[in-house]
Design an enzyme around this catalytic site. Structure first.
Site, PDB file in Angstrom:
ATOM      1  N   LEU A 154       0.859  -1.175   0.000  1.00 11.48           N
ATOM      2  CA  LEU A 154       0.000   0.000   0.000  1.00 11.48           C
ATOM      3  C   LEU A 154       0.896   1.226   0.000  1.00 11.48           C
ATOM      4  O   LEU A 154       1.994   1.199   0.563  1.00 11.48           O
ATOM      5  CB  LEU A 154      -0.896   0.038   1.247  1.00 11.48           C
ATOM      6  CG  LEU A 154      -1.954  -1.062   1.414  1.00 11.48           C
ATOM      7  CD1 LEU A 154      -2.650  -0.899   2.763  1.00 11.48           C
ATOM      8  CD2 LEU A 154      -2.975  -1.022   0.286  1.00 11.48           C
ATOM      9  N   ASP A 155       0.430   2.305  -0.626  1.00  7.92           N
ATOM     10  CA  ASP A 155       1.182   3.558  -0.580  1.00  7.92           C
ATOM     11  C   ASP A 155       1.380   3.993   0.868  1.00  7.92           C
ATOM     12  O   ASP A 155       0.555   3.682   1.741  1.00  7.92           O
ATOM     13  CB  ASP A 155       0.442   4.672  -1.335  1.00  7.92           C
ATOM     14  CG  ASP A 155       0.397   4.438  -2.838  1.00  7.92           C
ATOM     15  OD1 ASP A 155       1.147   3.568  -3.328  1.00  7.92           O
ATOM     16  OD2 ASP A 155      -0.392   5.127  -3.510  1.00  7.92           O
ATOM     17  N   ARG A 156       2.424   4.731   1.086  1.00 11.35           N
ATOM     18  CA  ARG A 156       2.757   5.161   2.449  1.00 11.35           C
ATOM     19  C   ARG A 156       1.600   5.895   3.115  1.00 11.35           C
ATOM     20  O   ARG A 156       1.321   5.696   4.301  1.00 11.35           O
ATOM     21  CB  ARG A 156       3.998   6.071   2.411  1.00 11.35           C
ATOM     22  CG  ARG A 156       4.470   6.519   3.789  1.00 11.35           C
ATOM     23  CD  ARG A 156       5.723   7.362   3.677  1.00 11.35           C
ATOM     24  NE  ARG A 156       6.178   7.827   4.972  1.00 11.35           N
ATOM     25  CZ  ARG A 156       7.246   8.600   5.153  1.00 11.35           C
ATOM     26  NH1 ARG A 156       7.974   8.982   4.117  1.00 11.35           N
ATOM     27  NH2 ARG A 156       7.580   8.983   6.373  1.00 11.35           N
TER      28      ARG A 156
END
Length: 344
Positions: A154-156
């Site tokens: 997942l994106d940060r």
């Protein structure tokens, strides 16, 4: 052949080995990236050092040079050079606070997987200037766990459901589902986008390509025949309409980098709080409503285990900070923000 050069399935567990090791990949190693394999073999070695010895050709697979992204096959013989931690600063353990935070956000655990409600702001792994991420903090929290690997990413700044495999066999099966095999895996997200979404439901299919822009990694929508282009498919469904924004549920069939963010921006409705692809005016408007992050949440995961036909479902509600923004919109506390950005 020197003793230190003999192939072995039981390498020394540490980065201060005095000689070259030759490690044969077993069944549980198949499918693992070589960089992650080396981080497990060379316990305590920083990621920067692992990448350097791969880049310099000191790591060999079946006597040939390799890349960090290479995925091992059972029977591969990996040459692991002797390294000294003095060449790089030793990795610091993730802070206790980060470990405890992840422990509190475990929403499911069985003998095959751990599912974490990933907090926004924490990367899934270290690197690119980050000393740790979710996987490093989880390994520190569970030092006796023999195997912990990310199943997906997942994106940060994205929160929500993140699966970590506890067994190599589980990782292989879940990766096959992510490739769309054996029924696939259903991944659902909630996001708030700028403007009033034109249709209740919409399938968006694009071709995307990673680029470097000003030293920053970006993704652009390109023509299908563009070198390096990868297909991305998502289904967007409007859930609620608010002044200047729309709450969407998104199902993704592919897992491309920044997929939802890029596609939403491409059709003129960028994700609220997106500093990379978003609408600055809309972002500023919602900052005044208290939003301090990307409004993107991985709400649910569903699949059927290929080996047992057992159904697996897990979901997690929005974090309080996102819910507070929605509450303000529902109560009429937020005035109409900027509309959609033209992109169709």
């Amino acid at each position: 052949m020197k003793n230190s050069d003999k192939p072995s399935n039981k390498p020394e567990r540490g980065p201060s080995s005095g000689g070259v090791q030759h490690v044969t990949a077993g069944p549980e190693d198949a499918g693992q990236r070589i960089d992650n394999f080396l981080l497990r073999i060379l316990k305590g070695a920083p990621r920067s050092l692992v990448y350097r010895i791969i880049r310099k050709g000191e790591v060999r697979v079946n006597k040939g040079r390799t890349k960090p992204t290479y995925k091992l096959v059972e029977g591969d013989v990996v040459r692991v050079p002797p390294v000294r931690l003095g060449d790089d600063a030793p990795s610091k353990p993730p802070p206790k606070g980060a470990q405890e935070l992840l422990g509190d956000r475990i929403i499911h655990e069985d003998d095959r997987v751990i599912v974490i409600n990933k907090p926004a702001g924490m990367a899934v792994h270290g690197g690119s200037g980050l000393s740790f991420g979710v996987i490093e903090a989880l390994r520190a929290l569970r030092p006796d766990a023999p195997f912990l690997e990310l199943v997906h990413r997942l994106d940060r700044e994205t929160s929500g459901c993140l699966i970590v495999a506890k067994k190599r066999s589980a990782l292989r099966r879940l990766h096959s589902l992510l490739r769309g095999e054996q029924g696939g895996m259903e991944k659902r997200y909630l996001t708030l986008v700028a403007g009033s979404w034109s249709y209740r439901r919409e399938e968006i299919r694009t071709f995307q390509r990673k680029i470097e822009q000003g030293g920053e990694r970006m993704v652009r929508v390109v023509e299908p025949d563009t070198p390096g282009a990868k297909e991305a498919l998502s289904r967007f469904k409007a859930v609620d309409y608010y002044p200047g924004s729309t709450l969407m549920q998104v199902e993704i069939d592919t897992g491309r980098t920044h997929q939802i963010r890029v596609q939403a921006a491409h059709v003129g409705h960028p994700v609220i709080g997106d500093d990379k692809y978003g609408n600055p005016e809309a972002n500023e408007h919602f900052r005044k409503l208290g939003l301090k992050r990307l409004f993107l949440h991985a709400m649910a995961l569903s699949f059927v285990w290929p080996d047992s036909d057992e159904r697996f479902d897990v979901s997690v509600p929005m974090d309080d900070d996102l819910r507070e923004v929605i509450n303000k919109l529902e109560s009429g506390g937020g005035e109409a923000g900027p509309g959609r950005r033209e992109g169709r």
